[in-house]
Design an enzyme around this catalytic site. Structure first.
Site, PDB file in Angstrom:
ATOM      1  N   CYS A  51      14.574  48.085  39.418  1.00 56.35           N
ATOM      2  CA  CYS A  51      13.230  48.122  40.282  1.00 56.35           C
ATOM      3  C   CYS A  51      12.574  46.916  40.144  1.00 56.35           C
ATOM      4  O   CYS A  51      12.564  46.256  38.895  1.00 56.35           O
ATOM      5  CB  CYS A  51      12.292  49.285  39.645  1.00 56.35           C
ATOM      6  SG  CYS A  51      10.599  49.088  40.199  1.00 56.35           S
ATOM      7  N   CYS A  96      12.672  46.114  47.379  1.00 52.45           N
ATOM      8  CA  CYS A  96      12.150  47.278  46.729  1.00 52.45           C
ATOM      9  C   CYS A  96      13.457  48.155  46.557  1.00 52.45           C
ATOM     10  O   CYS A  96      13.757  48.476  47.569  1.00 52.45           O
ATOM     11  CB  CYS A  96      11.083  47.814  47.598  1.00 52.45           C
ATOM     12  SG  CYS A  96      10.624  49.581  46.915  1.00 52.45           S
TER      13      CYS A  96
HETATM   14  N1  DGL Z   1       9.203  48.165  43.280  1.00 51.06           N
HETATM   15  C1  DGL Z   1       9.761  49.044  43.761  1.00 51.06           C
HETATM   16  C2  DGL Z   1      11.144  49.276  43.522  1.00 51.06           C
HETATM   17  O1  DGL Z   1      11.840  48.202  43.405  1.00 51.06           O
HETATM   18  C3  DGL Z   1       9.047  50.503  43.846  1.00 51.06           C
HETATM   19  C4  DGL Z   1       8.341  50.924  42.990  1.00 51.06           C
HETATM   20  C5  DGL Z   1       7.439  52.103  43.049  1.00 51.06           C
HETATM   21  O2  DGL Z   1       6.626  51.819  44.267  1.00 51.06           O
HETATM   22  O3  DGL Z   1       7.532  53.068  42.845  1.00 51.06           O
HETATM   23  O4  DGL Z   1      11.823  50.284  43.289  1.00 51.06           O
END
Ligand code: DGL
Length: 263
Positions: free
Chosen positions: A184, A72
């Site tokens: 993301c 993430c």
């Molecule tokens: N998948 C996540 C990222 O790479 C976060 C998405 C979220 O929960 O806002 O930032």
């Protein structure tokens, strides 16, 4: 054989898990997502650090984890120092792929598509100054597309009109980016849809690089031989009706069960 924890707020970390498991199939995988606190891109930095450190530390102790991947970007750009201070095992983070994008762009214009949290971070701005000096880096923070990626994974149709609205100013005009950083981990799940709207634009994510880093750490630091029989299971922080619907899609990704973390 190592126990590898892959962590995200939701389904986005699967795009990283897919690359790691493809490169390193003979290990046990624990995919944990903090859906009770989703979306991370809207959390304050303090709340995110606390939520993520507490949950990851619990999972590491509970399942004798050897290596953690914070799949993430929103969490990695702020919580890695706290996680590394709290844990004694290797913690691999995922950060926006600005560096490779800077070598790929032909017109010197890069779009960074990430969460509102990630685009506001000092860490991200530092990456840009360090690796893309003199290039135009356009930033866009969107939670709407994170939610669209969740829908797609749960088998619901992607709202293309919404996607188009978000990407509109990068789709037309002279100064549009020729390279898009999917900053993301949810966004590689929307690769096909983004490609449809921005044909010819190069999409760059961090999956490959993370898998290479994990392979290196397993060989040099963790040093456990791999084995033939492996398990891969998913864990969430709130197993409500919505989350239960993810059991089948997660199985399609090779994750045999979905349980709620009790901590
Ligand atoms: N998948 C996540 C990222 O790479 C976060 C998405 C979220 O929960 O806002 O930032």
């Amino acid at each position: 054989m190592a126990n590898i924890l892959v962590f995200d707020s939701g389904m986005g970390g699967l795009s990283i898990y897919r690359e790691i498991r493809r490169a390193l199939p003979a290990h046990d995988y624990f995919y944990c997502f903090d859906n009770a606190n989703f979306p991370y891109g809207e959390l304050s930095e303090a709340a995110l650090i606390t939520a993520c450190t507490r949950l990851v530390s619990h999972m590491v102790a509970e399942h004798a984890i050897d290596l953690v991947v914070i799949a993430c970007s929103t969490a990695s750009t702020i919580a890695l120092p706290s996680l590394r201070a709290a844990l004694t095992i290797p913690v691999v983070g995922v950060v926006p792929a600005i560096k490779p994008a800077a070598t790929l762009t032909r017109n010197g214009c890069i779009g960074l598509l990430a969460t509102p949290g990630t685009v506001s971070r000092e860490y991200t701005h530092h990456l840009i100054t360090q690796f893309a000096p003199g290039q135009r880096v356009l930033l866009k923070g969107t939670t709407e597309l994170v939610i669209e990626a969740e829908h797609k994974l749960a088998g619901r149709p992607v709202n293309m009109a919404l996607l188009q609205e978000v990407l509109m100013d990068w789709m037309e005009g002279e100064a549009r980016p020729d390279t898009l950083v999917l900053g993301c981990t949810h966004f590689p799940l929307l690769n096909d849809e983004i490609r449809q709207l921005m044909p010819g634009c190069q999409l760059v994510d961090s999956g490959d690089a993370v898998a290479r880093r994990v392979a290196h750490l397993l060989a040099t630091v963790v040093g456990r031989p791999s084995q033939a029989v492996v398990q891969a299971r998913a864990y969430c922080t709130r197993l409500d009706a919505e989350a239960q619907k993810l059991t089948a899609p997660l199985q399609a990704w090779g994750l045999s069960s979905l349980e709620e973390v009790r901590y």
